[in-house]
Motif scaffolding. Structure first.
Motif, PDB file in Angstrom:
ATOM      1  N   ALA A 153      37.675  30.137  50.711  1.00  0.00           N
ATOM      2  CA  ALA A 153      36.940  31.026  50.529  1.00  0.00           C
ATOM      3  C   ALA A 153      36.173  31.486  49.113  1.00  0.00           C
ATOM      4  O   ALA A 153      35.074  31.833  49.154  1.00  0.00           O
ATOM      5  N   VAL A 154      36.550  30.910  48.324  1.00  0.00           N
ATOM      6  CA  VAL A 154      35.980  30.788  46.791  1.00  0.00           C
ATOM      7  C   VAL A 154      34.748  29.900  46.784  1.00  0.00           C
ATOM      8  O   VAL A 154      33.551  30.237  46.405  1.00  0.00           O
ATOM      9  N   ALA A 155      34.917  28.562  47.334  1.00  0.00           N
ATOM     10  CA  ALA A 155      33.924  27.640  47.619  1.00  0.00           C
ATOM     11  C   ALA A 155      32.669  28.340  48.566  1.00  0.00           C
ATOM     12  O   ALA A 155      31.423  27.876  48.081  1.00  0.00           O
ATOM     13  N   ALA A 156      33.004  29.105  49.320  1.00  0.00           N
ATOM     14  CA  ALA A 156      31.988  29.704  50.372  1.00  0.00           C
ATOM     15  C   ALA A 156      31.275  30.939  49.417  1.00  0.00           C
ATOM     16  O   ALA A 156      30.487  31.518  49.987  1.00  0.00           O
ATOM     17  N   GLY A 157      31.870  31.336  48.307  1.00  0.00           N
ATOM     18  CA  GLY A 157      31.280  32.431  47.470  1.00  0.00           C
ATOM     19  C   GLY A 157      31.745  33.996  48.255  1.00  0.00           C
ATOM     20  O   GLY A 157      31.010  34.994  48.298  1.00  0.00           O
ATOM     21  N   GLU A 158      32.723  33.818  49.026  1.00  0.00           N
ATOM     22  CA  GLU A 158      33.044  34.934  49.875  1.00  0.00           C
ATOM     23  C   GLU A 158      34.328  35.930  49.158  1.00  0.00           C
ATOM     24  O   GLU A 158      34.540  36.902  49.555  1.00  0.00           O
ATOM     25  N   VAL A 159      34.880  35.245  48.236  1.00  0.00           N
ATOM     26  CA  VAL A 159      35.965  36.095  47.327  1.00  0.00           C
ATOM     27  C   VAL A 159      35.956  35.616  45.890  1.00  0.00           C
ATOM     28  O   VAL A 159      35.436  34.328  45.691  1.00  0.00           O
ATOM     29  N   ARG A 160      36.237  36.147  44.830  1.00  0.00           N
ATOM     30  CA  ARG A 160      36.077  36.044  43.500  1.00  0.00           C
ATOM     31  C   ARG A 160      36.946  34.766  43.172  1.00  0.00           C
ATOM     32  O   ARG A 160      38.089  34.596  44.023  1.00  0.00           O
ATOM     33  N   LEU A 193      42.530  46.772  51.901  1.00  0.00           N
ATOM     34  CA  LEU A 193      41.814  47.334  50.832  1.00  0.00           C
ATOM     35  C   LEU A 193      41.984  46.262  49.784  1.00  0.00           C
ATOM     36  O   LEU A 193      40.887  45.937  48.786  1.00  0.00           O
ATOM     37  N   LEU A 194      42.972  45.458  49.466  1.00  0.00           N
ATOM     38  CA  LEU A 194      43.199  44.283  48.595  1.00  0.00           C
ATOM     39  C   LEU A 194      42.161  43.365  48.779  1.00  0.00           C
ATOM     40  O   LEU A 194      41.561  42.734  47.960  1.00  0.00           O
ATOM     41  N   VAL A 195      42.223  43.084  50.329  1.00  0.00           N
ATOM     42  CA  VAL A 195      41.009  41.915  50.482  1.00  0.00           C
ATOM     43  C   VAL A 195      39.584  42.428  50.134  1.00  0.00           C
ATOM     44  O   VAL A 195      38.960  41.495  49.798  1.00  0.00           O
ATOM     45  N   TYR A 200      34.942  41.563  45.485  1.00  0.00           N
ATOM     46  CA  TYR A 200      33.859  42.369  44.220  1.00  0.00           C
ATOM     47  C   TYR A 200      33.465  41.229  43.256  1.00  0.00           C
ATOM     48  O   TYR A 200      34.231  40.358  42.983  1.00  0.00           O
ATOM     49  N   GLY A 201      32.170  41.218  43.243  1.00  0.00           N
ATOM     50  CA  GLY A 201      31.677  40.372  42.230  1.00  0.00           C
ATOM     51  C   GLY A 201      31.265  38.928  42.782  1.00  0.00           C
ATOM     52  O   GLY A 201      30.750  38.129  41.969  1.00  0.00           O
ATOM     53  N   THR A 202      31.565  38.785  43.976  1.00  0.00           N
ATOM     54  CA  THR A 202      31.132  37.653  44.674  1.00  0.00           C
ATOM     55  C   THR A 202      29.602  37.346  44.941  1.00  0.00           C
ATOM     56  O   THR A 202      28.945  38.334  45.020  1.00  0.00           O
ATOM     57  N   ILE A 203      29.155  36.150  45.300  1.00  0.00           N
ATOM     58  CA  ILE A 203      27.816  35.826  45.918  1.00  0.00           C
ATOM     59  C   ILE A 203      27.378  36.853  46.845  1.00  0.00           C
ATOM     60  O   ILE A 203      26.204  37.313  47.037  1.00  0.00           O
ATOM     61  N   THR A 204      28.213  36.791  47.928  1.00  0.00           N
ATOM     62  CA  THR A 204      27.854  37.493  49.182  1.00  0.00           C
ATOM     63  C   THR A 204      27.865  39.060  48.791  1.00  0.00           C
ATOM     64  O   THR A 204      27.057  39.843  49.410  1.00  0.00           O
ATOM     65  N   ALA A 205      28.612  39.543  47.825  1.00  0.00           N
ATOM     66  CA  ALA A 205      28.680  40.975  47.580  1.00  0.00           C
ATOM     67  C   ALA A 205      27.355  41.400  47.077  1.00  0.00           C
ATOM     68  O   ALA A 205      26.671  42.227  47.133  1.00  0.00           O
TER      69      ALA A 205
END
Length: 210
Positions: A153-160, A193-195, A200-205
């Motif tokens: 998920a990090v590599a895909a830019g979907e989570v911090r 909510l944690l997810v 927050y702050g990712t490329i996707t966001a």
């Protein structure tokens, strides 16, 4: 004549015969007992009468004792079984969903696991040496499963990228335990909510709000 271990050869160079596969009926009984025990432990505690577990599983008490001679054997087996199921769900979710969605679904699955094992909590912290290996088993199975999903998920830019698997395991467990009186549905909302916070702050966001 000495019985040879599987894989060993005798003096004539012949392979030892393979061990017999576990009887299908015995395997079904084991699965039924584990499922029944989890439900009974969650509702009646780990000291619930074994006949209640056997009845729910549809087997006799003698069958239960053949599989699990001591109550601690059953408790350990239930815990390990559900840890394994949670860990094994990670690659399945990764195949079926995108990285971020797979991570979110796994964390909810993990939340369900934490919620349903409350009935085991007292036993696991009772000081019985039979349960001593379980915390390490928990980490050995779940930490790598979550690491794989989180890294993807990090590599895909979907989570911090500044979160560790152990942080998430502890955070979800804390949320589920603090939501004990509000029920599983509330715990799942808190984990959702944690997810969202992980995004927050990712490329996707950033792209979504640009």
């Amino acid at each position: 004549m000495r019985k040879l271990p599987v894989g060993e050869r005798d003096e004539a160079g012949r392979d030892a015969p393979p061990s017999r596969p576990v009887c299908a009926d015995a395997q079904r009984n084991t699965e039924a007992l584990l499922a029944a025990a989890l439900v009974v432990f969650a509702t009646s505690g780990v000291e619930a009468p074994v006949r209640e577990i056997a009845a729910k599983a549809g087997v006799g008490v003698g069958t239960l004792y053949r599989h699990f001679p001591q109550r601690s054997d059953l408790i350990v087996a239930v815990f390990r079984h559900h840890v394994d199921a949670c860990a094994d769900a990670a690659p399945v979710l990764a195949t079926a969903h995108g990285p971020g969605e797979a991570l979110a679904r796994w964390m909810l699955r993990y939340a369900d696991f934490i919620t349903t094992k409350r009935g085991l909590a007292a036993a696991l912290h009772s000081g019985d040496p039979a349960f001593d290996p379980l915390p390490a088993y928990f980490q050995q199975r779940l930490q790598p499963a979550l690491r794989t999903l989180l890294d993807a998920a990090v590599a895909a830019g979907e989570v911090r990228a500044d979160v560790e698997p152990d942080d998430l395991l502890r955070a979800v467990a804390s949320l589920c335990m603090s939501a004990h009186d509000d029920g599983p549905a509330y715990a799942r909302r808190m984990v959702a909510l944690l997810v969202d916070g992980l995004r927050y702050g990712t490329i996707t966001a950033v792209n979504t709000h640009s």
